[in-house]
Design an enzyme around this catalytic site. Structure first.
Site, PDB file in Angstrom:
ATOM      1  N   ASN A   2      -3.637   1.725  15.366  1.00 35.11           N
ATOM      2  CA  ASN A   2      -2.999   0.421  15.519  1.00 35.11           C
ATOM      3  C   ASN A   2      -1.529   0.500  15.131  1.00 35.11           C
ATOM      4  OD1 ASN A   2      -4.196   0.652  12.833  1.00 35.11           O
ATOM      5  ND2 ASN A   2      -3.813  -1.519  12.499  1.00 35.11           N
TER       6      ASN A   2
ATOM      7  N   GLU B 218       1.374  -2.258  14.270  1.00 33.15           N
ATOM      8  CA  GLU B 218       1.696  -3.658  14.021  1.00 33.15           C
ATOM      9  C   GLU B 218       3.177  -3.947  14.201  1.00 33.15           C
ATOM     10  OE1 GLU B 218      -1.915  -4.646  10.901  1.00 33.15           O
ATOM     11  OE2 GLU B 218       0.136  -4.635  10.141  1.00 33.15           O
TER      12      GLU B 218
ATOM     13  N   GLU C 130      -7.452   0.848  20.078  1.00 32.38           N
ATOM     14  CA  GLU C 130      -8.134   1.074  21.339  1.00 32.38           C
ATOM     15  C   GLU C 130      -7.166   0.939  22.506  1.00 32.38           C
ATOM     16  OE1 GLU C 130      -8.902  -0.900  18.782  1.00 32.38           O
ATOM     17  OE2 GLU C 130     -10.968  -1.580  18.888  1.00 32.38           O
TER      18      GLU C 130
ATOM     19  N   CYS D  39      -9.587  -5.924  23.157  1.00 28.61           N
ATOM     20  CA  CYS D  39      -9.877  -4.506  23.380  1.00 28.61           C
ATOM     21  C   CYS D  39     -11.146  -4.312  24.212  1.00 28.61           C
ATOM     22  CB  CYS D  39      -9.986  -3.774  22.050  1.00 28.61           C
ATOM     23  SG  CYS D  39      -8.366  -3.553  21.283  1.00 28.61           S
TER      24      CYS D  39
END
Length: 146
Positions: A45, A47, A58, A98
């Site tokens: 991930n 951010e 994902e 996702c």
């Protein structure tokens, strides 16, 4: 019983999560996408101060797969998540966005992709078919593309 391939996919997702950029949520997520030739593409991930611009692990892994021209080759995906600096063991499943993105690969490849979900630590792995996580999905098939 979870097979060794699923465990390897979860371990690859855990390794990817170590590269998560999650200074706002402190929740690291890693994903590992298994392709038909056995190769694995990972993502973590990413951010952003504007949460809406953040990218899930994902999404990152599948975008990398797509940029290599291999989206139709996705056969499975492993996802893990947990609070940074903690040994969270409860399996984490993909968010709704996702699930929709995984569906794109599933429909293009003509597969009901297995999704292996784990925690940041521990042995527990939950296994789902994408059709269980996103029943009645809208995707390429609805547009005549798959």
């Amino acid at each position: 019983m979870i097979d060794e391939g699923a465990k390897a996919l979860i371990n690859a997702a855990r390794a990817a999560a170590r590269n998560a950029y999650a200074p706002y949520s402190n929740f690291a997520v890693g994903a590992a996408v298994l392709l038909s030739d056995g190769s694995v593409v990972t993502g973590a991930n990413f951010e952003n101060a504007s949460y809406g611009l953040s990218l899930c692990a994902e999404t990152v892994a599948l975008a990398k797969t797509s940029s290599e021209g291999r989206l139709k080759e996705v056969v499975a995906i492993g996802v893990i998540g947990g609070r940074m600096g903690h040994a969270d063991t409860a399996p984490v499943s993909p968010c709704g966005r996702c699930r929709q993105i995984i569906n794109e690969a599933a429909q293009l490849g003509g597969r009901d992709i297995p999704v292996y979900c784990g925690g940041a630590a521990g042995e527990e792995i939950a296994v789902y078919r994408l059709s269980e996580l996103l029943p009645h999905a809208f995707g390429p098939a609805d547009l005549g593309l798959a």
